[in-house]
Structures are given as structure tokens and as C-alpha cells.
Design a protein around this motif. Sequence first.
Motif, PDB file in Angstrom:
ATOM      1  N   ASN A 109       0.826  -1.209   0.000  1.00  0.00           N
ATOM      2  CA  ASN A 109       0.000   0.000   0.000  1.00  0.00           C
ATOM      3  C   ASN A 109       0.862   1.262   0.000  1.00  0.00           C
ATOM      4  N   ILE A 110       1.912   1.273   0.801  1.00  0.00           N
ATOM      5  CA  ILE A 110       2.820   2.433   0.814  1.00  0.00           C
ATOM      6  C   ILE A 110       3.468   2.588  -0.554  1.00  0.00           C
ATOM      7  N   ALA A 111       3.983   1.481  -1.093  1.00  0.00           N
ATOM      8  CA  ALA A 111       4.662   1.525  -2.389  1.00  0.00           C
ATOM      9  C   ALA A 111       3.712   1.949  -3.510  1.00  0.00           C
ATOM     10  N   SER A 112       2.451   1.568  -3.404  1.00  0.00           N
ATOM     11  CA  SER A 112       1.488   1.834  -4.476  1.00  0.00           C
ATOM     12  C   SER A 112       0.857   3.219  -4.419  1.00  0.00           C
ATOM     13  N   TYR A 113       0.712   3.781  -3.218  1.00  0.00           N
ATOM     14  CA  TYR A 113      -0.094   4.993  -3.096  1.00  0.00           C
ATOM     15  C   TYR A 113       0.572   6.189  -2.419  1.00  0.00           C
ATOM     16  N   ALA A 114       1.525   5.977  -1.549  1.00  0.00           N
ATOM     17  CA  ALA A 114       2.017   7.079  -0.708  1.00  0.00           C
ATOM     18  C   ALA A 114       2.664   8.219  -1.494  1.00  0.00           C
ATOM     19  N   TYR A 115       3.435   7.883  -2.511  1.00  0.00           N
ATOM     20  CA  TYR A 115       4.237   8.910  -3.174  1.00  0.00           C
ATOM     21  C   TYR A 115       3.876   9.156  -4.638  1.00  0.00           C
ATOM     22  N   LEU A 116       2.862   8.505  -5.133  1.00  0.00           N
ATOM     23  CA  LEU A 116       2.559   8.586  -6.570  1.00  0.00           C
ATOM     24  C   LEU A 116       2.568  10.003  -7.096  1.00  0.00           C
ATOM     25  N   PRO A 117       3.142  10.270  -8.245  1.00  0.00           N
ATOM     26  CA  PRO A 117       3.790   9.316  -9.153  1.00  0.00           C
ATOM     27  C   PRO A 117       5.275   9.119  -8.851  1.00  0.00           C
ATOM     28  N   GLU A 118       5.755   9.710  -7.784  1.00  0.00           N
ATOM     29  CA  GLU A 118       7.167   9.616  -7.413  1.00  0.00           C
ATOM     30  C   GLU A 118       7.438   8.315  -6.639  1.00  0.00           C
ATOM     31  N   ILE A 119       8.707   8.124  -6.300  1.00  0.00           N
ATOM     32  CA  ILE A 119       9.104   7.022  -5.431  1.00  0.00           C
ATOM     33  C   ILE A 119       9.727   7.666  -4.197  1.00  0.00           C
TER      34      ILE A 119
END
Length: 136
Positions: free
Chosen positions: A47-57
Motif C-alpha cells: 500500500n505504501i509503495a502503491s499509493y504514498a508517493y505517486l507518481p514519485e518514489i
Amino acid sequence: MKELVIEAERKNLPKVQAFIDEQLEAVGCPVRTQTAIDIAVEELFVNIASYAYLPEIGIAVVQVTVHEEPLSVEITFIDHGKQYDPLAMEDPDTTLSVKERKKGGLGIFMVKKSMDNVTYEYKDGKNILTITKKLN
């Protein structure tokens, strides 16, 4: 407390799980409990990888603390992404068929049901989600 700082990308999930499993195995965590923790960790990290920073990493911090009395593990996920409290979402009605249910929320529901405690706070621009599970 042990800490892993890692890019919040799905491809890093195996590294996160290996880091946590290493701590669990060091204290003799039962396999069944470790499996439940692994499932919760997968849900939360993805969930963090998919939504927290979108569209960045961005970066995720994973902290593991083992407590001795009672023997338990506390795993904290910290990110600087968009503020989001997954615990604020209403639990899905599992009595409804899959077609009748609203989309989303089942993963965090499973985390809440399988862990002994789940907390969330937003502090100093950080999402901080902590799960706790007794190991015996």
C-alpha cells in the motif's frame, strides 16, 4: 529496535519481509504467527509503495522491536507520503457477496483481524502505522 530504510517500491517487498523474518526467527517466532505477520507486512508495504508517493518514489522506514514481556513484536511503517489513515476506513461487510461489497478495504481489515493491535498517527509530516503481535 532494528530499522530498515528502503525505497517504497513493490520490488523491495522481499527485502522488507526478509528483514522482518530475520528478527522473528531470532526469537523463535512460531511459523503460523510469522505467516500472519508476513501477510500483514505485504499488505501494508505494498500500500505504501502503491499509493504514498505517486507518481514519485519515496522512502519507507520499517522498524522492528521485540518486547520480552509478553513476547511480542512491534513493526512500525513510516513514510513521508500523502497523509492517509487506513484505520479510518469502514470495515467491509464480509456477510455480503464479493459482487455486493464496496471495492477496497479488505486488506487492512485482514491486518486488523490478524494482529493484536494496529495504530496509526500522522505526525511531523509522516504517516506512522504500527502493528503488534504476540509471539507465543
